[in-house]
Write an enzyme that holds these catalytic residues in place. Structure first.
Site, PDB file in Angstrom:
ATOM      1  CD  GLU A  83     -24.748 -59.736  41.499  1.00  0.00           C
ATOM      2  OE1 GLU A  83     -25.239 -60.351  40.530  1.00  0.00           O
ATOM      3  OE2 GLU A  83     -24.002 -58.742  41.377  1.00  0.00           O
ATOM      4  CB  CYS A 120     -20.822 -55.812  41.206  1.00  0.00           C
ATOM      5  SG  CYS A 120     -20.958 -57.438  40.406  1.00  0.00           S
ATOM      6  CG  HIS A 244     -16.928 -54.352  39.414  1.00  0.00           C
ATOM      7  ND1 HIS A 244     -17.071 -55.352  40.350  1.00  0.00           N
ATOM      8  CD2 HIS A 244     -17.549 -54.801  38.289  1.00  0.00           C
ATOM      9  CE1 HIS A 244     -17.754 -56.356  39.821  1.00  0.00           C
ATOM     10  NE2 HIS A 244     -18.047 -56.046  38.579  1.00  0.00           N
TER      11      HIS A 244
END
Length: 445
Positions: A83, A120, A244
């Site tokens: 990203e 993510c 995550h």
């Protein structure tokens, strides 16, 4: 059924370090505990002047290919998840392939190249793409190279500034893997959210409190969806659960939510009920506020139990060690968590052959994915080949003034001339600008 999974991986961290307790906190006038205890972070990694998402990704991929004795002919697909891309048309994978072609006699002209974007979670989505490509029989005996590479940079004085980080994870996805086998079952939780976004801007716009709530809500949905297809889940089913990890403090919240869910209807849930009572049910309360207050009270009590703390220490805590020293790598975050857990197991003599991991990925905007992975024979050798501890140790320790300079170097809207803090050696490095405004790279021996 063809067994497909991650055959090997490599990690490349940015070469600069910002110590949060010793350097960042004093400059901000903050208590160091705000970062070390609240966020659960010790330091952040940053790219040097000659580093960016291309060099970090190419260096991780090159190291992986060299260690596995691969040539471009062995790779049929290169997917980059990021990203932090700097081009709205040309994918980062083409830049990385161009770098690698400088050090190999063959080229990657035959390889399918792409770039994935969903905050993510796109690193995990790229794994899914590679898995599906191989299972569909379209790989012609070739493996896929999946690279998650990001520079997680926030505007100065943004609340997220302390969670910054930079690095890359390269993963080889192939048949009969030597690290983990990927499961066919997946669970998803997805909704149109505005918790974290970058509308034509480099630095994210973040609604911090909302982001935490969205993360937890999507994770709960993904876990429920996974259970619907994979069957009932017991807390003893999984050796470790890599989440995550934007910062370890976020995982503390997600782990409590996940544990609360997976103990329902189990013997563990019954034992906890004897100790702290049954989990609150919405039907028992007149209003949502009353129910949420009861859930919070129950969760607080749950996390204080010895049973939960033992589970957290064994299942979650080992996955957070690398992240504590490097910060948030966006698309690489959950894959660092997996590596950290397996590294802990190897260093402590744990036998993980055939053990299962439950991998929980998340991307703002928002989507979560939960899937299982089975650790396969050969994992110890693969994890033992990583030199992430050495990389972390050898980073250049920035002063706060130097950190400000580095931040400006990687701020696309700032023009600054800063000397490199380290010297590139046997790696790819940024080499200036081309005639069409493209970034150029060279291999430095």
């Amino acid at each position: 059924m063809t067994v497909v999974g991650i055959d090997a991986m490599e990690i490349w961290t940015g070469k600069l370090k910002l110590d949060l307790a010793e350097t960042f906190a004093p400059a901000q006038g903050d208590d160091p505990g705000k970062y070390t205890k609240g966020l659960g972070l010790r330091a952040s990694s940053f790219p040097d002047v000659y580093e960016d998402i291309v060099t970090m990704g190419a260096n991780a991929a090159h190291r992986l290919m060299e260690r596995k004795g691969l040539t471009p002919e062995d790779i049929g697909r290169i997917d980059v998840a990021t990203e932090s891309a700097f081009d709205n048309s040309k994918p980062v994978s083409t830049y990385i392939a161009g770098c690698l072609e400088q050090v190999y006699d063959e080229n990657f002209h035959h390889a399918n190249k792409g770039e994935r974007k969903f905050a993510c979670i796109s690193g995990t989505q790229s794994l899914d793409d590679a898995y599906n490509w191989i299972r569909a029989g379209r790989n012609r005996g070739r493996a896929a190279l999946v690279i998650a590479t990001d520079t997680a940079l926030y505007a100065r004085d943004d609340p997220g500034e302390a969670t910054q980080g930079a690095g890359a994870v390269a993963m080889l996805v192939d048949e009969d893997p030597n690290l983990v086998e990927l499961s066919a079952e997946q669970g998803y939780g997805s909704a149109d959210e505005t918790d974290f976004l970058k509308p034509n801007q480099q630095f994210p716009s973040v609604d911090g409190k909302r982001s935490v709530n969205v993360y937890l809500a999507r994770m709960r949905e993904a876990l429920e969806d996974f259970a619907a297809v994979a069957g009932d889940i017991h807390p003893g089913d999984y050796e470790m659960i890599p989440f995550h990890t934007p910062f370890p403090g976020m995982v503390r919240k997600a782990a409590a939510l996940g544990y609360r869910h997976i103990v329902r209807g189990t013997d563990v849930g019954d034992l906890l009920a004897e100790e702290i009572g049954h989990q609150p049910m919405r039907s028992d309360f007149e209003t949502d506020d009353e129910f949420h207050a009861a859930i919070k009270e129950y969760t607080d009590a749950l996390t204080e139990t010895e049973r939960y703390q033992d589970w957290y220490a064994n299942t979650i805590e080992p996955t957070l060690e690398i992240s504590r020293d490097v910060g948030n790598w966006y698309t690489g975050s959950v894959h660092i968590a997996r590596a950290s857990g397996l590294k802990h197991a190897r260093e402590n003599g744990l036998d993980l052959d055939d053990a299962r991991l439950l991998v929980a990925s998340y991307g703002s905007g928002a989507q979560a994915e939960v899937h299982a992975e089975t650790v396969v024979s050969g994992w110890e050798e693969e994890i033992g080949a990583l030199d992430i501890d050495e990389q972390i140790r050898n980073r250049y320790d920035l002063s706060f003034a130097e950190y400000e300079q580095v931040h400006d170097v990687h701020n696309h809207e700032t023009e600054t001339d800063v000397e490199e803090f380290t010297a590139p050696e046997n790696e790819f490095a940024f080499d200036g600008w081309g005639r069409m405004g493209e970034r150029k790279y060279r291999y430095v021996e």
